[in-house]
Design a protein around this motif. Structure first.
Motif, PDB file in Angstrom:
ATOM      1  N   ILE A 138       0.852  -1.208   0.000  1.00  0.00           N
ATOM      2  CA  ILE A 138       0.000   0.000   0.000  1.00  0.00           C
ATOM      3  C   ILE A 138       0.885   1.255   0.000  1.00  0.00           C
ATOM      4  CG2 ILE A 138      -1.714   1.331   1.325  1.00  0.00           C
ATOM      5  CD1 ILE A 138      -2.648  -1.421   2.499  1.00  0.00           C
ATOM      6  N   LYS A 139       1.906   1.233   0.860  1.00  0.00           N
ATOM      7  CA  LYS A 139       2.778   2.404   0.973  1.00  0.00           C
ATOM      8  C   LYS A 139       3.464   2.744  -0.352  1.00  0.00           C
ATOM      9  CE  LYS A 139       4.254   4.663   3.904  1.00  0.00           C
ATOM     10  NZ  LYS A 139       3.899   6.020   4.377  1.00  0.00           N
ATOM     11  N   ILE A 140       3.825   1.731  -1.121  1.00  0.00           N
ATOM     12  CA  ILE A 140       4.503   1.994  -2.400  1.00  0.00           C
ATOM     13  C   ILE A 140       3.594   2.817  -3.320  1.00  0.00           C
ATOM     14  CG2 ILE A 140       5.376   0.879  -4.520  1.00  0.00           C
ATOM     15  CD1 ILE A 140       6.645  -1.257  -2.721  1.00  0.00           C
ATOM     16  N   SER A 141       2.297   2.542  -3.277  1.00  0.00           N
ATOM     17  CA  SER A 141       1.369   3.310  -4.126  1.00  0.00           C
ATOM     18  C   SER A 141       0.889   4.595  -3.459  1.00  0.00           C
ATOM     19  CB  SER A 141       0.157   2.449  -4.488  1.00  0.00           C
ATOM     20  OG  SER A 141       0.570   1.355  -5.266  1.00  0.00           O
ATOM     21  N   TYR A 142       0.994   4.663  -2.146  1.00  0.00           N
ATOM     22  CA  TYR A 142       0.555   5.864  -1.407  1.00  0.00           C
ATOM     23  C   TYR A 142       1.689   6.355  -0.504  1.00  0.00           C
ATOM     24  CZ  TYR A 142      -4.263   4.621  -2.722  1.00  0.00           C
ATOM     25  OH  TYR A 142      -5.415   4.341  -3.412  1.00  0.00           O
ATOM     26  N   PRO A 143       2.816   6.801  -1.121  1.00  0.00           N
ATOM     27  CA  PRO A 143       3.994   7.103  -0.300  1.00  0.00           C
ATOM     28  C   PRO A 143       3.793   8.218   0.721  1.00  0.00           C
ATOM     29  CG  PRO A 143       4.303   7.819  -2.588  1.00  0.00           C
ATOM     30  CD  PRO A 143       3.055   7.013  -2.560  1.00  0.00           C
TER      31      PRO A 143
END
Ligand SMILES: [Fe+2]
Length: 373
Positions: free
Chosen positions: A103-108
Protein backbone atom coordinates in the motif's frame (compact mmCIF):
# COMPACT_ATOMS: atom_id res chain seq x y z
CA UNK A 1 -17.27 -7.28 2.04
CA UNK A 2 -18.06 -9.03 -1.20
CA UNK A 3 -15.09 -11.29 -1.70
CA UNK A 4 -14.26 -14.12 -4.02
CA UNK A 5 -11.23 -16.35 -3.85
CA UNK A 6 -8.60 -14.44 -5.79
CA UNK A 7 -5.34 -16.07 -4.73
CA UNK A 8 -3.72 -18.75 -6.81
CA UNK A 9 -2.60 -21.41 -4.34
CA UNK A 10 0.23 -23.89 -4.79
CA UNK A 11 0.10 -26.47 -2.01
CA UNK A 12 2.38 -29.38 -1.18
CA UNK A 13 5.36 -30.70 0.73
CA UNK A 14 8.66 -29.24 -0.48
CA UNK A 15 7.16 -26.97 -3.15
CA UNK A 16 8.98 -23.92 -1.80
CA UNK A 17 12.25 -25.46 -2.93
CA UNK A 18 11.17 -26.44 -6.46
CA UNK A 19 12.31 -24.10 -9.20
CA UNK A 20 9.33 -24.80 -11.46
CA UNK A 21 6.94 -23.13 -8.99
CA UNK A 22 8.69 -19.79 -9.30
CA UNK A 23 8.60 -19.17 -13.05
CA UNK A 24 6.53 -16.07 -12.19
CA UNK A 25 9.71 -14.54 -10.72
CA UNK A 26 11.94 -15.14 -13.75
CA UNK A 27 13.94 -11.96 -14.50
CA UNK A 28 11.73 -9.99 -12.06
CA UNK A 29 12.57 -7.66 -9.19
CA UNK A 30 11.34 -8.92 -5.85
CA UNK A 31 11.31 -7.53 -2.35
CA UNK A 32 11.38 -10.39 0.15
CA UNK A 33 10.22 -9.79 3.71
CA UNK A 34 11.00 -12.36 6.36
CA UNK A 35 12.58 -12.64 9.81
CA UNK A 36 16.04 -13.74 10.93
CA UNK A 37 15.06 -17.23 12.03
CA UNK A 38 13.27 -18.07 8.78
CA UNK A 39 16.15 -16.57 6.81
CA UNK A 40 18.72 -18.72 8.58
CA UNK A 41 16.64 -21.89 8.33
CA UNK A 42 15.21 -21.72 4.83
CA UNK A 43 16.06 -18.71 2.71
CA UNK A 44 19.73 -19.30 2.00
CA UNK A 45 18.81 -22.30 -0.12
CA UNK A 46 15.96 -20.36 -1.74
CA UNK A 47 18.23 -17.51 -2.87
CA UNK A 48 20.27 -20.01 -4.93
CA UNK A 49 17.06 -20.90 -6.75
CA UNK A 50 16.29 -17.21 -7.37
CA UNK A 51 19.75 -16.60 -8.81
CA UNK A 52 19.28 -19.51 -11.20
CA UNK A 53 16.16 -17.87 -12.68
CA UNK A 54 17.80 -14.43 -12.87
CA UNK A 55 15.49 -12.95 -10.31
CA UNK A 56 16.93 -9.85 -8.64
CA UNK A 57 15.90 -9.59 -5.04
CA UNK A 58 16.37 -7.69 -1.83
CA UNK A 59 15.73 -9.38 1.51
CA UNK A 60 14.57 -7.46 4.58
CA UNK A 61 14.65 -9.28 7.91
CA UNK A 62 11.90 -7.79 10.08
CA UNK A 63 12.27 -7.47 13.81
CA UNK A 64 8.75 -6.47 14.86
CA UNK A 65 6.61 -9.08 16.56
CA UNK A 66 3.50 -7.56 14.99
CA UNK A 67 3.41 -4.81 12.32
CA UNK A 68 3.72 -1.42 13.93
CA UNK A 69 2.39 1.46 11.81
CA UNK A 70 5.31 3.75 12.63
CA UNK A 71 7.83 1.04 11.71
CA UNK A 72 6.11 0.44 8.35
CA UNK A 73 6.18 4.17 7.55
CA UNK A 74 9.85 4.37 8.53
CA UNK A 75 11.01 1.18 6.81
CA UNK A 76 9.26 2.20 3.63
CA UNK A 77 11.54 5.24 3.25
CA UNK A 78 14.60 2.99 2.99
CA UNK A 79 13.36 0.72 0.24
CA UNK A 80 13.46 1.03 -3.52
CA UNK A 81 9.94 1.41 -4.83
CA UNK A 82 10.13 -0.43 -8.14
CA UNK A 83 9.45 -4.05 -7.43
CA UNK A 84 7.41 -6.45 -9.53
CA UNK A 85 6.40 -8.43 -6.44
CA UNK A 86 6.60 -8.32 -2.68
CA UNK A 87 7.12 -11.75 -1.21
CA UNK A 88 6.38 -12.49 2.44
CA UNK A 89 8.00 -15.59 3.93
CA UNK A 90 6.88 -15.91 7.53
CA UNK A 91 3.92 -15.94 9.88
CA UNK A 92 0.86 -13.68 9.78
CA UNK A 93 2.77 -10.60 10.91
CA UNK A 94 5.26 -10.81 8.05
CA UNK A 95 2.44 -11.30 5.52
CA UNK A 96 0.48 -8.39 7.01
CA UNK A 97 3.62 -6.26 6.87
CA UNK A 98 4.11 -7.08 3.17
CA UNK A 99 0.51 -6.08 2.43
CA UNK A 100 1.07 -2.78 4.23
CA UNK A 101 4.30 -2.09 2.30
CA UNK A 102 2.46 -2.75 -0.98
CA UNK A 103 0.00 0.00 0.00
CA UNK A 104 2.78 2.40 0.97
CA UNK A 105 4.50 1.99 -2.40
CA UNK A 106 1.37 3.31 -4.13
CA UNK A 107 0.56 5.86 -1.41
CA UNK A 108 3.99 7.10 -0.30
CA UNK A 109 2.75 10.28 1.35
CA UNK A 110 -0.03 8.74 3.46
CA UNK A 111 0.51 7.18 6.85
CA UNK A 112 -0.36 3.48 6.85
CA UNK A 113 -2.45 3.91 10.01
CA UNK A 114 -4.91 6.02 8.04
CA UNK A 115 -5.84 3.01 5.90
CA UNK A 116 -6.90 0.97 8.94
CA UNK A 117 -10.39 0.81 10.36
CA UNK A 118 -10.47 2.71 13.61
CA UNK A 119 -12.37 5.62 15.01
CA UNK A 120 -9.67 8.21 15.38
CA UNK A 121 -9.51 9.60 11.83
CA UNK A 122 -10.96 9.23 8.37
CA UNK A 123 -10.04 5.98 6.70
CA UNK A 124 -8.43 6.17 3.25
CA UNK A 125 -9.92 3.80 0.66
CA UNK A 126 -7.42 1.99 -1.53
CA UNK A 127 -8.15 2.74 -5.17
CA UNK A 128 -4.74 2.62 -6.84
CA UNK A 129 -3.10 -0.47 -8.25
CA UNK A 130 -0.74 -2.12 -5.73
CA UNK A 131 2.42 -4.17 -6.11
CA UNK A 132 1.23 -7.80 -5.94
CA UNK A 133 2.03 -9.80 -2.82
CA UNK A 134 3.16 -13.43 -2.84
CA UNK A 135 2.54 -15.12 0.51
CA UNK A 136 4.57 -18.02 1.85
CA UNK A 137 3.16 -18.86 5.30
CA UNK A 138 5.54 -20.61 7.67
CA UNK A 139 2.95 -21.25 10.40
CA UNK A 140 -0.52 -22.81 10.20
CA UNK A 141 -2.99 -20.36 11.63
CA UNK A 142 -2.98 -16.86 10.29
CA UNK A 143 -5.03 -17.30 7.12
CA UNK A 144 -3.44 -14.02 6.00
CA UNK A 145 -1.99 -15.92 3.04
CA UNK A 146 -5.36 -15.53 1.27
CA UNK A 147 -7.27 -12.84 3.18
CA UNK A 148 -8.03 -9.20 2.29
CA UNK A 149 -6.88 -8.13 5.79
CA UNK A 150 -3.72 -6.66 7.28
CA UNK A 151 -3.61 -5.97 11.01
CA UNK A 152 -1.38 -3.07 12.02
CA UNK A 153 -0.95 -1.50 15.40
CA UNK A 154 -0.43 2.01 16.55
CA UNK A 155 1.14 1.87 19.96
CA UNK A 156 -0.51 5.13 20.94
CA UNK A 157 -4.07 4.30 19.98
CA UNK A 158 -5.05 0.81 19.12
CA UNK A 159 -4.91 -2.05 16.66
CA UNK A 160 -6.55 -1.52 13.33
CA UNK A 161 -7.37 -3.75 10.39
CA UNK A 162 -6.84 -2.68 6.81
CA UNK A 163 -9.54 -4.36 4.72
CA UNK A 164 -9.32 -4.31 0.95
CA UNK A 165 -9.56 -6.82 -1.88
CA UNK A 166 -6.52 -5.01 -3.34
CA UNK A 167 -4.25 -6.58 -0.70
CA UNK A 168 -5.35 -10.18 -1.28
CA UNK A 169 -2.13 -12.00 -2.23
CA UNK A 170 -1.85 -12.86 -5.92
CA UNK A 171 -0.11 -16.16 -5.23
CA UNK A 172 0.33 -18.28 -2.12
CA UNK A 173 2.95 -21.00 -1.85
CA UNK A 174 1.85 -23.23 1.01
CA UNK A 175 4.50 -25.73 2.00
CA UNK A 176 3.71 -27.83 5.10
CA UNK A 177 7.44 -28.55 5.35
CA UNK A 178 7.80 -25.25 7.25
CA UNK A 179 5.64 -26.58 10.06
CA UNK A 180 7.75 -29.61 10.95
CA UNK A 181 10.14 -27.87 13.29
CA UNK A 182 7.87 -25.21 14.75
CA UNK A 183 8.12 -24.95 18.54
CA UNK A 184 5.16 -26.62 20.28
CA UNK A 185 3.93 -23.33 21.71
CA UNK A 186 3.70 -21.74 18.27
CA UNK A 187 2.01 -24.85 16.86
CA UNK A 188 -0.55 -24.67 19.63
CA UNK A 189 -1.44 -20.99 19.52
CA UNK A 190 -1.44 -20.61 15.74
CA UNK A 191 -3.52 -23.79 15.41
CA UNK A 192 -6.07 -22.39 17.87
CA UNK A 193 -6.14 -19.14 15.87
CA UNK A 194 -7.07 -21.12 12.73
CA UNK A 195 -9.71 -23.02 14.72
CA UNK A 196 -11.14 -19.72 15.96
CA UNK A 197 -11.26 -18.31 12.42
CA UNK A 198 -13.30 -21.28 11.27
CA UNK A 199 -15.64 -21.41 14.27
CA UNK A 200 -16.28 -17.67 14.25
CA UNK A 201 -16.89 -17.45 10.52
CA UNK A 202 -19.24 -20.47 10.71
CA UNK A 203 -21.26 -19.07 13.61
CA UNK A 204 -21.16 -15.40 12.65
CA UNK A 205 -24.52 -14.08 11.55
CA UNK A 206 -22.90 -12.19 8.68
CA UNK A 207 -24.45 -12.97 5.32
CA UNK A 208 -22.03 -15.26 3.52
CA UNK A 209 -21.93 -17.71 0.62
CA UNK A 210 -23.18 -21.21 1.56
CA UNK A 211 -19.86 -22.85 0.74
CA UNK A 212 -18.30 -21.02 3.69
CA UNK A 213 -20.14 -23.43 6.03
CA UNK A 214 -18.31 -26.23 4.23
CA UNK A 215 -14.85 -24.63 4.19
CA UNK A 216 -15.06 -23.72 7.87
CA UNK A 217 -16.50 -27.07 9.00
CA UNK A 218 -13.84 -28.94 7.00
CA UNK A 219 -11.16 -26.81 8.58
CA UNK A 220 -12.54 -27.50 12.09
CA UNK A 221 -12.70 -31.22 11.37
CA UNK A 222 -9.10 -31.32 10.08
CA UNK A 223 -7.82 -29.48 13.15
CA UNK A 224 -9.72 -31.66 15.61
CA UNK A 225 -8.60 -34.83 13.83
CA UNK A 226 -4.92 -33.93 13.50
CA UNK A 227 -4.07 -31.51 16.28
CA UNK A 228 -2.71 -33.89 18.91
CA UNK A 229 -0.43 -35.77 16.49
CA UNK A 230 0.68 -32.50 14.86
CA UNK A 231 1.47 -31.04 18.28
CA UNK A 232 3.42 -34.20 19.18
CA UNK A 233 5.57 -33.91 16.05
CA UNK A 234 3.88 -36.00 13.35
CA UNK A 235 5.10 -34.84 9.93
CA UNK A 236 2.09 -36.36 8.19
CA UNK A 237 -0.37 -34.15 10.05
CA UNK A 238 1.41 -30.91 9.04
CA UNK A 239 -0.40 -31.10 5.72
CA UNK A 240 -3.83 -31.21 7.40
CA UNK A 241 -3.02 -28.20 9.58
CA UNK A 242 -1.71 -26.17 6.62
CA UNK A 243 -4.88 -27.00 4.68
CA UNK A 244 -7.09 -26.20 7.67
CA UNK A 245 -5.41 -22.81 8.04
CA UNK A 246 -5.93 -22.07 4.36
CA UNK A 247 -9.63 -23.01 4.52
CA UNK A 248 -10.00 -20.93 7.67
CA UNK A 249 -8.47 -18.01 5.78
CA UNK A 250 -11.06 -18.37 3.02
CA UNK A 251 -13.76 -18.61 5.66
CA UNK A 252 -12.90 -15.39 7.52
CA UNK A 253 -12.45 -13.58 4.21
CA UNK A 254 -16.18 -14.07 3.72
CA UNK A 255 -17.68 -14.77 7.14
CA UNK A 256 -15.45 -12.49 9.19
CA UNK A 257 -14.41 -13.02 12.78
CA UNK A 258 -16.64 -12.51 15.81
CA UNK A 259 -16.56 -12.33 19.62
CA UNK A 260 -13.39 -14.31 20.52
CA UNK A 261 -11.32 -12.20 18.11
CA UNK A 262 -12.92 -9.01 19.43
CA UNK A 263 -11.80 -9.85 22.99
CA UNK A 264 -8.36 -10.89 21.74
CA UNK A 265 -7.83 -7.71 19.74
CA UNK A 266 -8.81 -5.52 22.67
CA UNK A 267 -6.43 -7.43 24.94
CA UNK A 268 -3.68 -6.95 22.32
CA UNK A 269 -4.21 -3.19 22.52
CA UNK A 270 -3.20 -2.98 26.15
CA UNK A 271 -0.86 -5.94 26.62
CA UNK A 272 2.03 -7.06 24.50
CA UNK A 273 0.63 -10.54 23.90
CA UNK A 274 0.69 -11.83 20.35
CA UNK A 275 -2.50 -12.26 18.37
CA UNK A 276 -2.74 -16.07 18.33
CA UNK A 277 -2.11 -16.36 22.07
CA UNK A 278 -4.73 -13.70 22.82
CA UNK A 279 -7.24 -15.60 20.70
CA UNK A 280 -6.46 -18.86 22.53
CA UNK A 281 -7.02 -17.12 25.87
CA UNK A 282 -10.56 -16.12 24.92
CA UNK A 283 -11.82 -18.74 22.46
CA UNK A 284 -12.56 -21.41 25.05
CA UNK A 285 -14.17 -18.97 27.46
CA UNK A 286 -16.57 -17.80 24.78
CA UNK A 287 -17.29 -21.37 23.64
CA UNK A 288 -18.07 -22.37 27.23
CA UNK A 289 -21.06 -20.01 27.28
CA UNK A 290 -22.14 -20.68 23.69
CA UNK A 291 -25.45 -22.42 23.27
CA UNK A 292 -25.11 -26.16 22.56
CA UNK A 293 -27.63 -25.75 19.76
CA UNK A 294 -25.20 -23.40 17.96
CA UNK A 295 -22.24 -25.75 18.38
CA UNK A 296 -24.40 -28.63 17.17
CA UNK A 297 -24.84 -26.80 13.88
CA UNK A 298 -21.09 -27.31 13.36
CA UNK A 299 -21.27 -30.95 14.54
CA UNK A 300 -24.07 -31.64 12.03
CA UNK A 301 -22.23 -29.96 9.15
CA UNK A 302 -19.13 -32.06 9.88
CA UNK A 303 -21.24 -35.23 9.96
CA UNK A 304 -22.78 -34.26 6.63
CA UNK A 305 -19.37 -33.67 5.05
CA UNK A 306 -17.70 -36.75 6.54
CA UNK A 307 -20.49 -39.34 6.97
CA UNK A 308 -18.06 -42.23 7.43
CA UNK A 309 -16.37 -40.63 10.41
CA UNK A 310 -17.40 -41.06 14.02
CA UNK A 311 -19.82 -38.37 15.20
CA UNK A 312 -17.87 -35.43 16.62
CA UNK A 313 -18.66 -33.18 19.51
CA UNK A 314 -16.47 -30.15 18.93
CA UNK A 315 -16.81 -28.87 22.48
CA UNK A 316 -15.33 -32.08 23.90
CA UNK A 317 -12.63 -32.23 21.23
CA UNK A 318 -11.59 -28.63 21.83
CA UNK A 319 -11.44 -29.28 25.59
CA UNK A 320 -8.98 -32.13 24.85
CA UNK A 321 -6.84 -29.79 22.70
CA UNK A 322 -6.72 -27.21 25.48
CA UNK A 323 -5.30 -29.84 27.83
CA UNK A 324 -2.12 -29.99 25.71
CA UNK A 325 -0.83 -26.71 27.09
CA UNK A 326 -1.40 -24.71 30.23
CA UNK A 327 -2.65 -21.24 29.45
CA UNK A 328 -1.62 -18.92 32.24
CA UNK A 329 -4.21 -16.62 33.76
CA UNK A 330 -3.54 -12.94 33.11
CA UNK A 331 -2.38 -10.53 35.76
CA UNK A 332 -4.37 -7.40 34.92
CA UNK A 333 -4.92 -4.26 36.94
CA UNK A 334 -8.49 -3.09 37.48
CA UNK A 335 -7.68 -0.17 35.18
CA UNK A 336 -6.49 -2.53 32.42
CA UNK A 337 -9.63 -4.67 32.61
CA UNK A 338 -11.66 -1.52 32.20
CA UNK A 339 -9.56 -0.49 29.20
CA UNK A 340 -10.28 -3.84 27.48
CA UNK A 341 -13.98 -3.45 28.19
CA UNK A 342 -14.00 0.12 26.87
CA UNK A 343 -12.04 -0.82 23.75
CA UNK A 344 -14.60 -3.55 23.00
CA UNK A 345 -17.50 -1.16 23.51
CA UNK A 346 -15.91 1.55 21.42
CA UNK A 347 -14.32 -0.38 18.56
CA UNK A 348 -15.57 -3.95 18.40
CA UNK A 349 -19.28 -4.11 18.99
CA UNK A 350 -19.81 -5.11 15.35
CA UNK A 351 -17.83 -8.34 15.89
CA UNK A 352 -19.49 -8.96 19.27
CA UNK A 353 -22.95 -8.67 17.75
CA UNK A 354 -22.07 -11.08 14.94
CA UNK A 355 -21.67 -13.88 17.50
CA UNK A 356 -24.84 -15.85 18.28
CA UNK A 357 -24.98 -15.19 22.01
CA UNK A 358 -26.19 -12.15 23.85
CA UNK A 359 -22.99 -10.57 25.12
CA UNK A 360 -24.35 -7.80 27.29
CA UNK A 361 -22.12 -5.52 29.40
CA UNK A 362 -22.23 -7.91 32.35
CA UNK A 363 -21.18 -10.88 30.24
CA UNK A 364 -18.37 -8.96 28.54
CA UNK A 365 -17.03 -7.98 31.95
CA UNK A 366 -17.31 -11.50 33.33
CA UNK A 367 -15.43 -12.99 30.34
CA UNK A 368 -12.61 -10.49 30.89
CA UNK A 369 -12.62 -11.38 34.60
CA UNK A 370 -12.56 -15.12 33.86
CA UNK A 371 -9.19 -14.97 32.07
CA UNK A 372 -7.55 -13.13 34.97
CA UNK A 373 -5.92 -14.37 38.16
FE1 LIG B 1 -6.79 -14.57 14.08
Amino acid sequence: MDFNIKTKVLFGFGIFFEKKNFSILKRKKVLILTNKLIFDLFLKKFTVLLNEINCSFVIIKLKDQEPLASSIDKKFKTINKKYDYIMAVGGGSVIDYAKAISIKISYPKDKIWNFASHNSSKQIKIKKKLTPVISVPTTAGTGSEVTPFSVVSNSKVAKGTIKSVKIVPKLSIIDPYFLIKLPKKIKFFTGIDALAHSIESFLSNKLKPKYIYKTSATSIFLIIKSFKKYFDGSIKECENLALASLLAGYSISNGGTAAPHAFAQSLGVIKNINHAESVAIFLKKVLDITNTRELNRINFEIKKLFPDQKKVNIKNEIAKIYKLIKIKKLKLLKKEKLMIYEDIKKNRLGSIKKYPINLNDQRIKSIIESVCK
